[in-house]
Design a protein around this motif. Sequence first.
Motif, PDB file in Angstrom:
ATOM      1  N   GLY A 134      -0.253   1.041  10.577  1.00  0.00           N
ATOM      2  CA  GLY A 134      -1.334   0.450   9.811  1.00  0.00           C
ATOM      3  C   GLY A 134      -2.497   0.006  10.678  1.00  0.00           C
ATOM      4  N   GLU A 135      -3.554  -0.477  10.016  1.00  0.00           N
ATOM      5  CA  GLU A 135      -4.736  -1.012  10.694  1.00  0.00           C
ATOM      6  C   GLU A 135      -4.670  -2.534  10.648  1.00  0.00           C
TER       7      GLU A 135
ATOM      8  N   LEU B 190      -4.179  -9.167   8.192  1.00  0.00           N
ATOM      9  CA  LEU B 190      -3.848  -8.167   7.181  1.00  0.00           C
ATOM     10  C   LEU B 190      -3.576  -6.841   7.881  1.00  0.00           C
ATOM     11  N   ILE B 191      -2.578  -6.126   7.385  1.00  0.00           N
ATOM     12  CA  ILE B 191      -2.294  -4.781   7.878  1.00  0.00           C
ATOM     13  C   ILE B 191      -2.580  -3.810   6.741  1.00  0.00           C
ATOM     14  N   ARG B 192      -3.607  -2.993   6.903  1.00  0.00           N
ATOM     15  CA  ARG B 192      -3.984  -2.036   5.867  1.00  0.00           C
ATOM     16  C   ARG B 192      -3.177  -0.745   6.016  1.00  0.00           C
ATOM     17  N   VAL B 193      -2.592  -0.310   4.916  1.00  0.00           N
ATOM     18  CA  VAL B 193      -1.786   0.914   4.904  1.00  0.00           C
ATOM     19  C   VAL B 193      -2.114   1.705   3.642  1.00  0.00           C
ATOM     20  N   LYS B 194      -1.695   2.938   3.596  1.00  0.00           N
ATOM     21  CA  LYS B 194      -1.926   3.766   2.417  1.00  0.00           C
ATOM     22  C   LYS B 194      -1.087   3.310   1.243  1.00  0.00           C
ATOM     23  N   ASN B 195       0.158   2.895   1.512  1.00  0.00           N
ATOM     24  CA  ASN B 195       1.068   2.505   0.439  1.00  0.00           C
ATOM     25  C   ASN B 195       1.880   1.290   0.892  1.00  0.00           C
ATOM     26  N   ALA B 196       1.541   0.116   0.349  1.00  0.00           N
ATOM     27  CA  ALA B 196       2.211  -1.113   0.772  1.00  0.00           C
ATOM     28  C   ALA B 196       3.696  -1.114   0.422  1.00  0.00           C
ATOM     29  N   ASP B 197       4.062  -0.486  -0.690  1.00  0.00           N
ATOM     30  CA  ASP B 197       5.466  -0.460  -1.087  1.00  0.00           C
ATOM     31  C   ASP B 197       6.314   0.315  -0.082  1.00  0.00           C
TER      32      ASP B 197
ATOM     33  N   ILE C 278      -1.240  -4.650   3.051  1.00  0.00           N
ATOM     34  CA  ILE C 278      -2.149  -4.478   1.931  1.00  0.00           C
ATOM     35  C   ILE C 278      -2.562  -3.024   1.786  1.00  0.00           C
ATOM     36  N   ASN C 279      -2.642  -2.538   0.541  1.00  0.00           N
ATOM     37  CA  ASN C 279      -3.130  -1.184   0.310  1.00  0.00           C
ATOM     38  C   ASN C 279      -4.571  -1.047   0.801  1.00  0.00           C
ATOM     39  N   ASP C 280      -4.888   0.088   1.401  1.00  0.00           N
ATOM     40  CA  ASP C 280      -6.208   0.251   2.009  1.00  0.00           C
ATOM     41  C   ASP C 280      -7.345   0.406   0.994  1.00  0.00           C
TER      42      ASP C 280
ATOM     43  N   SER D  31       3.851 -10.956   3.774  1.00  0.00           N
ATOM     44  CA  SER D  31       4.040 -10.577   2.387  1.00  0.00           C
ATOM     45  C   SER D  31       3.338  -9.256   2.113  1.00  0.00           C
ATOM     46  N   PHE D  32       3.204  -8.885   0.820  1.00  0.00           N
ATOM     47  CA  PHE D  32       2.739  -7.556   0.463  1.00  0.00           C
ATOM     48  C   PHE D  32       1.778  -7.642  -0.714  1.00  0.00           C
ATOM     49  N   ILE D  33       0.695  -6.876  -0.637  1.00  0.00           N
ATOM     50  CA  ILE D  33      -0.283  -6.815  -1.715  1.00  0.00           C
ATOM     51  C   ILE D  33      -0.521  -5.344  -2.036  1.00  0.00           C
ATOM     52  N   GLY D  34       0.147  -4.870  -3.057  1.00  0.00           N
ATOM     53  CA  GLY D  34       0.017  -3.469  -3.444  1.00  0.00           C
ATOM     54  C   GLY D  34      -0.863  -3.264  -4.658  1.00  0.00           C
ATOM     55  N   ASN D  35      -1.383  -4.382  -5.222  1.00  0.00           N
ATOM     56  CA  ASN D  35      -2.202  -4.301  -6.415  1.00  0.00           C
ATOM     57  C   ASN D  35      -3.221  -5.446  -6.397  1.00  0.00           C
TER      58      ASN D  35
END
Length: 330
Positions: free
Chosen positions: A15-16, A75-82, A61-63, A40-44
Amino acid sequence: MNTINIKELSELVNGELIGDTSLLITGPEQLERAQSSHISFIGNRKYIKLWNSSKAMAAIINDNIDLDPEEGQALIRVKNADLAMVKILEAFDPGQPQLESGIHATATIHETAKIGSNCVIGAGCYVGKDVVLGDNVFLYPNVTILDETSIGNNTTIWSGTVIRERTEIGSYCIFHSNVSIGSDGFGYRPSDDGRGLVKIPQIGNVVIGHQVEIGANSCVDRGKFSSTVIGDGCKIDNLVQIGHNSVMGRSCIMAGGSGLAGSVTLGDGVIIGGSASIKDHTTVHSGATVGGGSGVMSDVAAGKTVLGYPACDSKDMLKQWIALRNLAKN
């Protein structure tokens, strides 16, 4: 407690990383329960308000979500947080309970059983006549495996599970506590004199593919004849009933409390919501979804989503519910 630097976690999920790169993370937690050392996680986007009030200092977190960290946050930005969450959970996994290697002294192994290499068989287990266990099979205490059953490599079976005779199980499966595989199917007919019920013999078996996971207290009944079949990659929740001679394709999902009556056929990738029930001799074709609490009374076309009781096209059912709600207001 395992502690991992936020930079390591970012590299783990590819991730970024944005914000404080010095944070030490002690574990993952949902936003509303997290403390300052949790991630934690933020996918939405709907979870941003929880992030704003959360004590967590880091999140995956989703990008496509526009959010910047405040001072002391990361925050770590990724394509798919799940999917990134899977890797984070694995990193902090404390591991399963450990048993002594080999076969416990109180386990009963029939002399004709064939046990593969590196198997672990816990206290109080029973392995019956002509059973075949592949390599690296793990049986937690008090598992029962009856005659002529075969189990593939790297399968794990948790305590209290009973696997009846002649069952065939693939590799890399997981059966959780108190699963029942191969019990008699539910078959009765009225007697000629009308004074009772005649039990129909259930002489088939159960065939389970590879990488199947079955949740606690779920039941898969044997076929009346031939087999009840669960295809590769199926995931079955707790308290699920699969009736005799049902056939599930590959990678189906059944949520808790759902059930298949006898001789139901599911195609590949079918999703059955919680507490949904499927009538006997019904086919739900590949890619279809059955909403939670629905009752399927007839075949469902491929890719279709059905809802309600009796189940129909989800859009039609939603229109019916809206009409009924409006009617109640008049």
